[in-house]
Write a protein that holds these residues in place. Sequence first.
Motif, PDB file in Angstrom:
ATOM      1  N   GLY A  68       3.389  18.449  -6.543  1.00 21.14           N
ATOM      2  CA  GLY A  68       4.681  18.963  -6.750  1.00 21.14           C
ATOM      3  C   GLY A  68       5.650  19.204  -6.164  1.00 21.14           C
ATOM      4  N   TYR A  69       5.649  18.471  -5.103  1.00 21.73           N
ATOM      5  CA  TYR A  69       6.974  18.584  -4.288  1.00 21.73           C
ATOM      6  C   TYR A  69       8.192  17.639  -5.124  1.00 21.73           C
ATOM      7  CZ  TYR A  69       5.077  21.542  -0.748  1.00 21.73           C
ATOM      8  OH  TYR A  69       4.628  22.730  -0.063  1.00 21.73           O
ATOM      9  N   ILE A  70       9.149  17.909  -5.370  1.00 19.52           N
ATOM     10  CA  ILE A  70      10.218  16.936  -5.831  1.00 19.52           C
ATOM     11  C   ILE A  70      11.562  17.134  -4.892  1.00 19.52           C
ATOM     12  CG2 ILE A  70      11.759  17.103  -7.775  1.00 19.52           C
ATOM     13  CD1 ILE A  70       9.278  18.338  -9.194  1.00 19.52           C
ATOM     14  N   ILE A  71      11.886  16.003  -5.174  1.00 24.00           N
ATOM     15  CA  ILE A  71      13.273  15.799  -4.046  1.00 24.00           C
ATOM     16  C   ILE A  71      14.284  15.697  -5.083  1.00 24.00           C
ATOM     17  CG2 ILE A  71      14.765  14.017  -2.696  1.00 24.00           C
ATOM     18  CD1 ILE A  71      12.319  13.990  -0.637  1.00 24.00           C
TER      19      ILE A  71
ATOM     20  N   PRO B 273      23.532  16.543   4.560  1.00 23.46           N
ATOM     21  CA  PRO B 273      23.256  15.560   3.527  1.00 23.46           C
ATOM     22  C   PRO B 273      22.716  16.443   2.490  1.00 23.46           C
ATOM     23  CG  PRO B 273      22.106  15.117   5.595  1.00 23.46           C
ATOM     24  CD  PRO B 273      22.728  16.274   5.665  1.00 23.46           C
ATOM     25  N   ASP B 274      23.137  15.814   1.199  1.00 23.54           N
ATOM     26  CA  ASP B 274      23.049  16.660  -0.067  1.00 23.54           C
ATOM     27  C   ASP B 274      21.590  16.545  -0.560  1.00 23.54           C
ATOM     28  OD1 ASP B 274      25.097  16.673  -2.952  1.00 23.54           O
ATOM     29  OD2 ASP B 274      23.360  17.843  -2.366  1.00 23.54           O
ATOM     30  N   VAL B 275      20.646  17.200   0.149  1.00 22.90           N
ATOM     31  CA  VAL B 275      19.163  16.915  -0.288  1.00 22.90           C
ATOM     32  C   VAL B 275      18.543  18.317  -0.641  1.00 22.90           C
ATOM     33  CG1 VAL B 275      16.980  16.149   0.519  1.00 22.90           C
ATOM     34  CG2 VAL B 275      18.996  15.053   1.246  1.00 22.90           C
ATOM     35  N   ALA B 276      17.623  18.328  -1.512  1.00 20.44           N
ATOM     36  CA  ALA B 276      16.936  19.602  -1.576  1.00 20.44           C
ATOM     37  C   ALA B 276      15.601  19.463  -1.932  1.00 20.44           C
ATOM     38  CB  ALA B 276      17.544  20.463  -2.912  1.00 20.44           C
ATOM     39  N   LEU B 277      14.541  20.337  -1.728  1.00 14.71           N
ATOM     40  CA  LEU B 277      13.224  20.221  -1.796  1.00 14.71           C
ATOM     41  C   LEU B 277      12.825  21.118  -2.855  1.00 14.71           C
ATOM     42  CD1 LEU B 277      10.659  18.435  -1.203  1.00 14.71           C
ATOM     43  CD2 LEU B 277       9.962  20.062   0.693  1.00 14.71           C
ATOM     44  N   LEU B 278      12.072  20.708  -3.921  1.00 15.35           N
ATOM     45  CA  LEU B 278      11.593  21.740  -4.887  1.00 15.35           C
ATOM     46  C   LEU B 278      10.059  21.725  -4.986  1.00 15.35           C
ATOM     47  CD1 LEU B 278      14.093  20.907  -7.994  1.00 15.35           C
ATOM     48  CD2 LEU B 278      14.575  22.538  -5.976  1.00 15.35           C
ATOM     49  N   LYS B 279       9.473  22.903  -5.604  1.00 19.07           N
ATOM     50  CA  LYS B 279       8.111  22.846  -5.731  1.00 19.07           C
ATOM     51  C   LYS B 279       7.692  23.536  -7.222  1.00 19.07           C
ATOM     52  CE  LYS B 279       3.852  22.690  -3.989  1.00 19.07           C
ATOM     53  NZ  LYS B 279       3.000  22.873  -5.329  1.00 19.07           N
ATOM     54  N   ILE B 280       6.812  22.420  -7.705  1.00 22.74           N
ATOM     55  CA  ILE B 280       6.357  23.088  -8.992  1.00 22.74           C
ATOM     56  C   ILE B 280       4.960  23.157  -8.877  1.00 22.74           C
ATOM     57  CG2 ILE B 280       8.372  22.238 -10.309  1.00 22.74           C
ATOM     58  CD1 ILE B 280       6.419  19.857 -11.171  1.00 22.74           C
ATOM     59  N   GLU B 281       4.219  24.100  -9.712  1.00 21.54           N
ATOM     60  CA  GLU B 281       2.711  23.986  -9.736  1.00 21.54           C
ATOM     61  C   GLU B 281       2.349  23.445 -10.946  1.00 21.54           C
ATOM     62  OE1 GLU B 281       1.750  25.310  -7.029  1.00 21.54           O
ATOM     63  OE2 GLU B 281       3.996  26.145  -6.397  1.00 21.54           O
ATOM     64  N   PRO B 282       1.969  22.242 -10.778  1.00 20.66           N
ATOM     65  CA  PRO B 282       1.391  21.436 -11.890  1.00 20.66           C
ATOM     66  C   PRO B 282      -0.438  21.767 -12.077  1.00 20.66           C
ATOM     67  CG  PRO B 282       1.597  19.979 -10.131  1.00 20.66           C
ATOM     68  CD  PRO B 282       1.978  21.282  -9.562  1.00 20.66           C
ATOM     69  N   GLU B 283      -0.727  21.612 -13.257  1.00 24.47           N
ATOM     70  CA  GLU B 283      -2.186  21.756 -13.421  1.00 24.47           C
ATOM     71  C   GLU B 283      -2.790  20.617 -13.044  1.00 24.47           C
ATOM     72  OE1 GLU B 283       0.685  23.326 -16.408  1.00 24.47           O
ATOM     73  OE2 GLU B 283      -0.261  21.351 -16.384  1.00 24.47           O
ATOM     74  N   GLU B 284      -2.201  19.456 -13.027  1.00 24.24           N
ATOM     75  CA  GLU B 284      -3.039  18.301 -12.569  1.00 24.24           C
ATOM     76  C   GLU B 284      -2.060  17.591 -11.640  1.00 24.24           C
ATOM     77  OE1 GLU B 284      -4.843  17.293 -17.116  1.00 24.24           O
ATOM     78  OE2 GLU B 284      -2.992  16.300 -16.244  1.00 24.24           O
ATOM     79  N   PRO B 285      -3.017  16.760 -10.852  1.00 29.60           N
ATOM     80  CA  PRO B 285      -1.940  15.896  -9.782  1.00 29.60           C
ATOM     81  C   PRO B 285      -1.055  15.071 -10.366  1.00 29.60           C
ATOM     82  CG  PRO B 285      -4.471  15.635  -9.212  1.00 29.60           C
ATOM     83  CD  PRO B 285      -4.535  16.306 -10.801  1.00 29.60           C
ATOM     84  N   LEU B 286       0.151  14.852 -10.035  1.00 30.05           N
ATOM     85  CA  LEU B 286       1.075  14.135 -10.606  1.00 30.05           C
ATOM     86  C   LEU B 286       1.244  12.643  -9.949  1.00 30.05           C
ATOM     87  CD1 LEU B 286       3.950  16.782 -10.554  1.00 30.05           C
ATOM     88  CD2 LEU B 286       2.549  16.289 -12.690  1.00 30.05           C
ATOM     89  N   GLN B 287       1.962  11.952 -10.890  1.00 31.60           N
ATOM     90  CA  GLN B 287       2.203  10.695 -10.391  1.00 31.60           C
ATOM     91  C   GLN B 287       3.605  10.461  -9.280  1.00 31.60           C
ATOM     92  OE1 GLN B 287       2.603   7.299 -12.778  1.00 31.60           O
ATOM     93  NE2 GLN B 287       3.811   6.130 -11.372  1.00 31.60           N
ATOM     94  N   THR B 288       3.412   9.961  -8.166  1.00 30.54           N
ATOM     95  CA  THR B 288       4.696  10.057  -7.104  1.00 30.54           C
ATOM     96  C   THR B 288       5.278   8.651  -7.093  1.00 30.54           C
ATOM     97  OG1 THR B 288       3.411   9.277  -5.194  1.00 30.54           O
ATOM     98  CG2 THR B 288       3.038  11.817  -5.806  1.00 30.54           C
ATOM     99  N   VAL B 289       6.258   8.643  -6.657  1.00 27.57           N
ATOM    100  CA  VAL B 289       7.042   7.393  -6.195  1.00 27.57           C
ATOM    101  C   VAL B 289       6.504   6.947  -5.141  1.00 27.57           C
ATOM    102  CG1 VAL B 289       9.334   8.131  -7.550  1.00 27.57           C
ATOM    103  CG2 VAL B 289       9.029   8.581  -5.033  1.00 27.57           C
ATOM    104  N   THR B 290       6.943   5.864  -4.676  1.00 26.71           N
ATOM    105  CA  THR B 290       6.671   4.867  -3.346  1.00 26.71           C
ATOM    106  C   THR B 290       7.770   5.114  -2.942  1.00 26.71           C
ATOM    107  OG1 THR B 290       5.444   3.297  -4.689  1.00 26.71           O
ATOM    108  CG2 THR B 290       5.753   2.801  -2.291  1.00 26.71           C
ATOM    109  N   ILE B 291       7.610   5.626  -1.300  1.00 26.84           N
ATOM    110  CA  ILE B 291       8.960   5.625  -0.523  1.00 26.84           C
ATOM    111  C   ILE B 291       9.322   4.452   0.388  1.00 26.84           C
ATOM    112  CG2 ILE B 291       9.903   6.975   1.508  1.00 26.84           C
ATOM    113  CD1 ILE B 291       9.462   8.705  -1.110  1.00 26.84           C
TER     114      ILE B 291
END
Lengths: 464, 629
Positions: free
Chosen positions: B64-67, B111-129
Amino acid sequence: MEHRRAVVIVCLAAVCLCTSLSCKSSTSQELDGAKVVRAFQGAVASAAEKVKPSVVFVEASTRAGADETETGRRTYRSATISVTGLAVADGGFLLVPLALKPENIERIRVWIDETEYEANLRDSDEKTGVGLLQVQDPPQLVSAVFGDSRQVQVGDFIVGVNASGKEQAFEKFLEFASVKGKVQTALLDELRTTVSYPPGGTVFVNMNGEIVAMSLGNRISLTNEIREELGRMLARAGKEDPNLITEKKKPWLGVTYAKLGDEYADAVGLPKESVLIQRVYRDSPAAQAGLQTHDLVTAVDGRKITKKGPQALGEFEKMLKPEVDREIKFSILRGGATLELAAKFQEEPKPREFRAEKIGIIVTEITDIQWYEKALDTREGVLVKQVIPGSPAATSKQFGEKTITEGNVIVKLGNVPTPNMDKFIEAVRALEKDAASVVLVTLARERHYAHEVINLQIGGRGKK
Amino acid sequence: MQTTSKRVALLALALALCLSPATIPAQQPDEEAGAKLFANVDPAVVAVQHERAGGSGFIVSSDGYIITNGHVAQGDIEADESPKAVARRITVILSNEKRYKARVIGHSLDPDVALLKIEPEEPLQTVTIGNSDTVKPGQRSYAYGMPTGLKRTLTAGIVSNVERTDLHTFTKVIQTDAAINPGNSGGPLFSEKGEVLGINTYGRGGEGLGFTIPINVAMVLKDHFMSRGYFRRAALPFFVTRYIDDELAAAIGVGDGVLIDHVEAGSLAATAGLAAGDIITEMNGRPVVAKTEAAHRDFVWALVTQPVGGQVKFKVLRKSGEQFSAVEIEGTLVEDEPAVEHGWQVGEIDELRYDDLGLGVKPVTALSRYLYGLPNVPCVRVTTVRSGSRTAKAEMREGDLVVALDDVNVGGVEEFRKELDKRLIACQQYIRFTVMRGNDVVRTAIKPYYDLKGKRVALVVPPRDAEHLETILRFFTTNGCQVSIVSSEPKVVIGSEKGKSEEVAADAQIDALDANAFDGVLIVGGKGAEAFWQQPALLQAVKNAVAAKKALGAVGTGAVVLANAEPALADKKMTTAEEYSRHLLDKGMKFTGKDVERDGNIVTTSGFDKRIIKAFLAQYRAAVLHAKE
């Protein structure tokens, strides 16, 4: 080409004249009246005649305001301004009521004796609102003669002359006016006359044919201050001003003062009928007298200050009576003790100036006045007073940022430190001997150092 | 093929996770590529919204880490009077329309960047860096966004420029002609393969310009946020460099490296041996070549991303006469000062405000000195002078540097606060200021107006978890008011906004609270105040206060005490924090839901942010001034 003839259009404020003339019907008196009017018309015409050869028609095409889009395109707004130009010195120099920036000009054209010429902007001054043009390959022009505009009084008759335009009948128009009043504004002294909004550049002559006022489009300004600026502009252009006003000696003490704060006075227990000394400049009469920052002046020449706050300042200023060589006594309060100090007004010192033509800057020595006014960090160096337009130093770098600006302090030229004017001049001479095309300038600007490179091959006064 | 084997390997790994990031072979025709991309990355892109703004973001880890962009996470810096403020109620919306509350792990404006955190019930799909260092101009790119949670937008274009520096961002940025708009700001820029190249950013300072922050930069910031909550830049303060273009190279005789423009006298850089005019040719053994602005930014980035506390080695060329000599310089990197002017290291510089004096001051950093041409003297800088205030009357101006109070030197904000607070609490009649204005030294004095002088207020404070206590306490003490801290334990914790907390002794215990000994009673809010809701002595004190017509105030949860104490207050308008409103309604109180409510001498507030607290205090003060003796 347009046929030009001088047309005299006199709109006599007939009322004024009629009332001054006897209205008794008597043939001889009427004849006398007509004579007076004709004589008057003649006087007006000849006054105008003197300045007509110096007046030309100028048309400037400008572009203002670039709107930059994301892709870097700039859009411009174009305008054409027509004004009257005034010949002021040999070599095709014209004074115009235009304080334009070089980057906003597309083209300047001048019409002299039915012939069209190109002209360049050499200099401009926003404060007075005038600019100096130079006509390319100019013909011989008669330089205008300025009078002393302080002599102009309310009620005086003045004649305005301007070059109207380039229509079929090209004319130099006259505007006859009487002076209704003089107004002191923050910038220049203005005239209120019976003519409203004469075209920009209209020059007004007194009945001797000497120029005393000029229209700047939205106002008519007395010309003494314009003349001073013109003198400076011509000097920068390397010309001597034929009309140079000898600058009067300015009496100088070398001190600035301010009103004593109310709360501060109460907090410390100081008398409010006083004036606070803020700055005492080095090597000044005030410094020699022993005055110091934060001294509190309570009396001048034995007379006590009686008012408080801002009124104390006015009272103090009246007591100063500045005059070169005058001796003045101050009673001051310092750290609880009273002191009597005597100072003598001197002539305001002019810091040495130097024009570095190859680079394109005019520099001065750093005096204490500048050290305070510009909040300089260092006194070792030379201060840039002006960057000559069109010169290598005036070339901007990326994003329109200027390489050198007024107020910068030059501490090194190439590898040579320049802590004072002599060293700077040496360094410039060395540069002139050298065939270098670029020079590294180390500047102190706003309390930090910067390095700029001047490309000596660009800019300069080339012909288009 | 590499891609396929990678896929197989990933699929194997993903068995346990049930999901795997998607990749697309590059040979497929354009339209199909776009459609496939859309389908594959959709689950990993989110919409980010809060009470003031919104944008997009992307999931970088399955827990659940989101950029997203820093400015998307930024809160109301005016209301909180802190540049560090983050939005309070951030909601993240997934592509399947599920909503989650998010918290901000760290954010930066440049740099205009932030890191957020949510608490999902299940693992989420992520992007490829992806790797932004290998991006090439002309390659295909896709900007993906979810502006309002329900609308997905995919825009396509090419990479127009990989090293744009004219937008005055801390690092060089990527430019694409794929449309970037407020909705997809914070969202990912994909390559054809579906790898993230950067964060799309719109409207820096509201200018309407779109660009992409390289993903490598974002990842560095993500690590910083996760380890310490902010981007900690390394520095050897203080020196300023510039790149060497051809003209400068001709003038100085050296082509490679960066030129040191300026070194602050007495700073660590100066002590280490750096000097203006030196040319840095190597850093930590690697050559430094910077012929363009972009290369210069890269040099600065390489410097600031080194570990704080580590050693940095420079090789510089120094001119002596006509010759150059090589000099080795070594220094220990320290944490760089915040640069709020640029939005760097957001929020570390708060303004210290004295609202009743109309004065605000900030500390001066080396960068401020450089930018504003300030002298290197210990001082604080005046950043606010409210017109018509006491400070304005003393003729102080914004930009003045305060060097002393009553001839006591103040070298920084903490010292300044200590000295000024001391004098205000003592109700000193005149406070002298010595300021520097340019090269002038100006002496002046402020005469504060202590309108609460002689008044006594009882602050009922929970021993822990009180909210806004510092603000409230300072408000009263610096206005000449006598404050008694009343609590249920001998010691009370005052948390400061900076995170540091202090323990002070309570002046009295609740059991002994005599409302008649005060002009006003104020019940401070916070989670800890819930313990007071049924405190009998407190309820009695409230009753007495009401009967004696004292000024009665309550912040947030404190209002519940009023509701419990005094049924006679049922006809008085009151407010509290939204979460606690039902307690008031249950008791039949007139809950109005406003930020601040005043009904006669009863003043209440939701206490949502600092600005509201200040508005509340202004009302409460008026009530205290009108209270019966």
